[in-house]
Design a protein around this motif. Structure first.
Motif, mmCIF file in Angstrom:
data_model
loop_
_atom_site.group_PDB
_atom_site.id
_atom_site.type_symbol
_atom_site.label_atom_id
_atom_site.label_comp_id
_atom_site.label_asym_id
_atom_site.label_seq_id
_atom_site.Cartn_x
_atom_site.Cartn_y
_atom_site.Cartn_z
ATOM 1 N N LYS A 128 0.843 -1.182 0.000
ATOM 2 C CA LYS A 128 0.000 0.000 0.000
ATOM 3 C C LYS A 128 0.880 1.234 0.000
ATOM 4 O O LYS A 128 1.683 1.433 0.895
ATOM 5 C CB LYS A 128 -0.905 0.020 1.219
ATOM 6 C CG LYS A 128 -1.962 -1.051 1.181
ATOM 7 C CD LYS A 128 -2.925 -0.877 2.300
ATOM 8 C CE LYS A 128 -3.993 -1.939 2.217
ATOM 9 N NZ LYS A 128 -5.018 -1.760 3.229
ATOM 10 N N GLY A 129 0.718 2.034 -1.010
ATOM 11 C CA GLY A 129 1.481 3.275 -1.114
ATOM 12 C C GLY A 129 0.526 4.438 -1.300
ATOM 13 O O GLY A 129 -0.674 4.317 -1.092
ATOM 14 N N LYS A 130 1.095 5.539 -1.661
ATOM 15 C CA LYS A 130 0.251 6.699 -1.919
ATOM 16 C C LYS A 130 -0.578 6.458 -3.164
ATOM 17 O O LYS A 130 -0.090 5.939 -4.161
ATOM 18 C CB LYS A 130 1.103 7.948 -2.138
ATOM 19 C CG LYS A 130 1.628 8.554 -0.888
ATOM 20 C CD LYS A 130 2.256 9.889 -1.213
ATOM 21 C CE LYS A 130 2.626 10.626 0.035
ATOM 22 N NZ LYS A 130 3.198 11.926 -0.264
ATOM 23 N N ARG A 131 -1.808 6.832 -3.063
ATOM 24 C CA ARG A 131 -2.683 6.679 -4.216
ATOM 25 C C ARG A 131 -2.550 7.914 -5.102
ATOM 26 O O ARG A 131 -2.643 9.032 -4.626
ATOM 27 C CB ARG A 131 -4.121 6.527 -3.753
ATOM 28 C CG ARG A 131 -5.050 6.211 -4.853
ATOM 29 C CD ARG A 131 -6.410 5.905 -4.311
ATOM 30 N NE ARG A 131 -7.309 5.707 -5.433
ATOM 31 C CZ ARG A 131 -8.599 5.656 -5.335
ATOM 32 N NH1 ARG A 131 -9.161 5.800 -4.164
ATOM 33 N NH2 ARG A 131 -9.342 5.482 -6.394
ATOM 34 N N GLN A 132 -2.292 7.673 -6.384
ATOM 35 C CA GLN A 132 -2.118 8.790 -7.313
ATOM 36 C C GLN A 132 -3.468 9.384 -7.672
ATOM 37 O O GLN A 132 -4.490 8.707 -7.662
ATOM 38 C CB GLN A 132 -1.421 8.325 -8.588
ATOM 39 C CG GLN A 132 0.042 8.081 -8.417
ATOM 40 C CD GLN A 132 0.693 7.817 -9.762
ATOM 41 O OE1 GLN A 132 0.023 7.528 -10.734
ATOM 42 N NE2 GLN A 132 2.001 7.921 -9.805
ATOM 43 N N LYS A 133 -3.423 10.670 -8.007
ATOM 44 C CA LYS A 133 -4.631 11.338 -8.466
ATOM 45 C C LYS A 133 -4.985 10.820 -9.857
ATOM 46 O O LYS A 133 -4.119 10.378 -10.602
ATOM 47 C CB LYS A 133 -4.395 12.847 -8.546
ATOM 48 C CG LYS A 133 -4.191 13.515 -7.218
ATOM 49 C CD LYS A 133 -4.010 15.004 -7.441
ATOM 50 C CE LYS A 133 -3.765 15.731 -6.159
ATOM 51 N NZ LYS A 133 -3.566 17.172 -6.364
#
Length: 86
Positions: A2-7
């Motif tokens: 789980k990482g940052k979710r991109q826009k």
């Protein structure tokens, strides 16, 4: 993982486009130059294929787009300066 979710791509595009100064004016100049160039080529094509002179209609078309650019220029020149927020 789980990482940052991109826009979403359109959101990133909107963010990038909002940072471009005078985007509308730049697109209008590009549009007017492109349409004027295409009209000139089409008038030359009419002249080469039929022998008829399309100078009259070409003058109207180029006058229309030139007037649009002139109004855009006057809008920018006569606009009141914005106040910068500190």
């Amino acid at each position: 993982m789980k990482g940052k979710r991109q826009k979403p791509p359109f959101s990133r595009l909107r963010t990038w486009l909002s940072g471009v100064p005078h985007l509308f004016a730049k697109l209008m100049v590009l549009h007017c130059v492109a349409c004027g160039t295409l009209a000139s080529f089409y008038a030359l094509r009419i002249l080469s294929r039929t022998g008829h002179d399309a100078a009259g209609i070409l003058a109207v078309i180029l006058g229309f787009f030139g007037g649009e650019l002139l109004l855009l220029c006057l809008k920018k020149i006569l606009a009141e300066p914005r106040e910068e927020n500190p």
